[in-house]
Enzyme design. Structure first.
Site, PDB file in Angstrom:
ATOM      1  N   HIS A   1      -4.553  -0.463   5.980  1.00 18.51           N
ATOM      2  CA  HIS A   1      -4.078   0.371   7.104  1.00 18.51           C
ATOM      3  C   HIS A   1      -4.993   0.309   8.337  1.00 18.51           C
ATOM      4  CE1 HIS A   1      -6.960   3.125   5.347  1.00 18.51           C
ATOM      5  NE2 HIS A   1      -6.143   3.707   4.507  1.00 18.51           N
TER       6      HIS A   1
ATOM      7  N   ASP B   1       1.371   2.723   3.520  1.00 16.44           N
ATOM      8  CA  ASP B   1       0.509   3.891   3.345  1.00 16.44           C
ATOM      9  C   ASP B   1       1.333   5.171   3.348  1.00 16.44           C
ATOM     10  OD1 ASP B   1      -1.823   5.295   2.864  1.00 16.44           O
ATOM     11  OD2 ASP B   1      -2.381   5.435   4.978  1.00 16.44           O
TER      12      ASP B   1
ATOM     13  N   HIS C   1       1.370   5.418  -1.785  1.00 15.73           N
ATOM     14  CA  HIS C   1       0.966   6.525  -2.656  1.00 15.73           C
ATOM     15  C   HIS C   1       2.231   7.131  -3.253  1.00 15.73           C
ATOM     16  CE1 HIS C   1      -3.152   6.583  -0.926  1.00 15.73           C
ATOM     17  NE2 HIS C   1      -2.513   6.142   0.145  1.00 15.73           N
TER      18      HIS C   1
ATOM     19  N   LYS D   1      -9.695  -0.616  -5.575  1.00 16.97           N
ATOM     20  CA  LYS D   1      -9.747   0.007  -4.250  1.00 16.97           C
ATOM     21  C   LYS D   1     -11.085   0.689  -4.017  1.00 16.97           C
ATOM     22  CE  LYS D   1      -7.960   1.851  -0.443  1.00 16.97           C
ATOM     23  NZ  LYS D   1      -6.768   2.605  -0.102  1.00 16.97           N
TER      24      LYS D   1
ATOM     25  N   HIS E   1     -10.502   1.217   2.047  1.00 14.69           N
ATOM     26  CA  HIS E   1     -10.267   2.224   3.086  1.00 14.69           C
ATOM     27  C   HIS E   1     -11.474   2.116   4.000  1.00 14.69           C
ATOM     28  CE1 HIS E   1      -8.846   6.148   4.799  1.00 14.69           C
ATOM     29  NE2 HIS E   1     -10.078   6.063   5.276  1.00 14.69           N
TER      30      HIS E   1
ATOM     31  N   HIS F   1       0.859  -1.206   0.000  1.00 10.05           N
ATOM     32  CA  HIS F   1       0.000   0.000   0.000  1.00 10.05           C
ATOM     33  C   HIS F   1       0.881   1.237   0.000  1.00 10.05           C
ATOM     34  CE1 HIS F   1      -3.778   2.175   1.737  1.00 10.05           C
ATOM     35  NE2 HIS F   1      -2.916   3.098   1.345  1.00 10.05           N
TER      36      HIS F   1
HETATM   37  N1  LIG Z   1      -3.542   7.830   4.598  1.00  7.51           N
HETATM   38  C1  LIG Z   1      -3.693   9.119   4.477  1.00  7.51           C
HETATM   39  O1  LIG Z   1      -3.747   9.814   5.477  1.00  7.51           O
HETATM   40  N2  LIG Z   1      -3.782   9.715   3.254  1.00  7.51           N
HETATM   41  C2  LIG Z   1      -3.791   9.077   1.972  1.00  7.51           C
HETATM   42  C3  LIG Z   1      -5.117   8.469   1.650  1.00  7.51           C
HETATM   43  C4  LIG Z   1      -5.446   7.199   2.369  1.00  7.51           C
HETATM   44  O2  LIG Z   1      -4.718   6.197   2.283  1.00  7.51           O
HETATM   45  O3  LIG Z   1      -6.469   7.145   3.057  1.00  7.51           O
HETATM   46  C5  LIG Z   1      -3.414  10.102   0.927  1.00  7.51           C
HETATM   47  O4  LIG Z   1      -3.571   9.822  -0.271  1.00  7.51           O
HETATM   48  O5  LIG Z   1      -2.925  11.196   1.277  1.00  7.51           O
HETATM   49 ZN   LIG Z   2      -3.316   5.071   1.624  1.00 10.55          ZN
HETATM   50 ZN   LIG Z   3      -6.841   5.073   3.057  1.00 10.69          ZN
END
Ligand SMILES: NC(=O)N[C@@H](CC(=O)O)C(=O)O
Ligand SMILES: [Zn+2]
Ligand SMILES: [Zn+2]
Length: 347
Positions: free
Chosen positions: A175, A248, A16, A100, A137, A14
């Protein structure tokens, strides 16, 4: 005292990476540690189908450091309009590995998310049929529900239903942040797993709020009380195959975080495996790190385990105060602090 750990190269289930100029930074940080990563699709606009996933994948591959074989595992972003045909095309591509579910309004860039679960039942049916895992999520979004209780409500009102209704669907509860979630996953059938972040293992809401508000600890789902942190540590170090590594890592610029209305997300990709090592060591469970970081994830997804190995060495080193992020800066989690494990650079 043990001063080296060798493990099969881990994967991040996971992450970003964002898009554009920052890919050079986020991809390099992930690729230094991980062989593969599940790439979150919450771009603006989101990654909604095979073609958008293909284009994003190419941008990630182009951002890899020279010689890197880092493999991005792409994910579709489910909207009310995602069709069973989208699912079949995505699965047939070979490079889309999951879809997702963002409940609309739950987190960063979730406004095109699913408004009612029922809207995607045919799509979930198709996912179960072709073997495309559902990533969730897991928070309800109703304003009257306290933000610390949103994960628990999601389990009771939505996730338990999905698990019952689609017994053939692989589901990753992303998460997880509560004892309730760890318990739900433990008791669920084998097709239900969960990712756990390093920051939810290392921190609780006191770190976020006691003695001053610390925006770089703010993420969603928000950090919970220390008893939940303990339950997550129990789950991660239990050896249970349902729990695996998902950072995450979710970078936002320093200005977007240090603001009157700061964005949610912690940037952990820079030192992720070292942070996990620290959490596992606190529990005297370093010997369980490899399975959590390198085996349980691919086993759950039905992918081969990596074969290459990496080494962590006991060494005090200090994280930078900030990192370049396109033409801005991102503050890594634990900026300026000392870590006790360090990943050896590859020859
Ligand atoms: N985890 C977070 O706090 N933020 C994530 C989004 C997510 O995974 O929920 C993001 O894309 O900024
Ligand atoms: Zn995330
Ligand atoms: Zn998330």
């Amino acid at each position: 005292m043990q001063d080296r750990i060798t493990l099969v190269r881990p994967d991040d289930w996971h992450i970003h990476l964002r898009d554009g100029a920052v890919l050079a930074h986020t991809v390099a940080d992930a690729a230094r540690q991980f062989a593969r990563a599940i790439i979150m699709p919450n771009l603006l606009p989101p990654v909604r189908n095979r073609d958008e996933a293909a284009a994003y994948r190419e941008r990630i591959l182009a951002a890899r450091p020279q010689g890197s074989r880092f493999e991005p595992l792409m994910v579709l972003y489910l909207t009310d309009a995602t069709s069973p045909e989208d699912v079949r095309q995505a699965k047939a591509s070979g490079f889309v590995h999951a879809a997702k579910l963002y409940p609309a309004g739950a987190t960063t860039n979730s406004s095109s998310g699913v408004t009612r679960l029922e809207n995607i039942f045919p799509t979930l049916e198709a996912m179960a049929e072709v073997g495309l895992p559902l990533l969730v999520h897991g928070e309800v979004t109703r304003s009257e529900i306290d933000i610390f209780d949103r994960e628990k409500h999601f389990i009771d009102e939505q996730l338990s239903q999905v698990v019952q209704r689609f017994p053939g669907l692989k589901i990753v509860f992303e998460h997880i942040t509560t004892r309730d979630a760890a318990q739900f996953v433990t008791e669920a059938p084998a097709n239900v797993g969960a990712t756990i972040t390093a920051h939810h293992l290392l921190y609780n809401r006191n770190h976020l709020l006691a003695g001053g508000i610390r925006p770089h600890f703010y993420c969603l789902p928000v950090l919970k009380r220390n008893t939940h942190q303990e339950a997550l540590l129990d789950a991660a170090t239990s050896g249970n195959r349902k729990f695996f590594l998902g950072t995450d890592s979710a970078p936002h610029t320093r200005h977007a975080k240090e603001s009157a209305c700061g964005c949610a997300g912690c940037y952990t990709a820079y030192s992720a495996i070292e942070l996990y090592a620290q959490a596992f060591e606190q529990r005297n469970a370093l010997e369980r790190l490899e399975a959590f970081a390198s085996f349980h994830g691919p086993d759950f997804y039905g992918l081969p385990r990596n074969t290459e190995r990496v080494t962590l060495r006991r060494e005090d080193w200090t994280l930078p105060e900030s990192l370049p992020f396109g033409d801005q800066q991102v503050i890594p989690l634990r900026a300026g602090e000392t870590l006790h494990w360090r990943l050896e650079a590859q020859a």
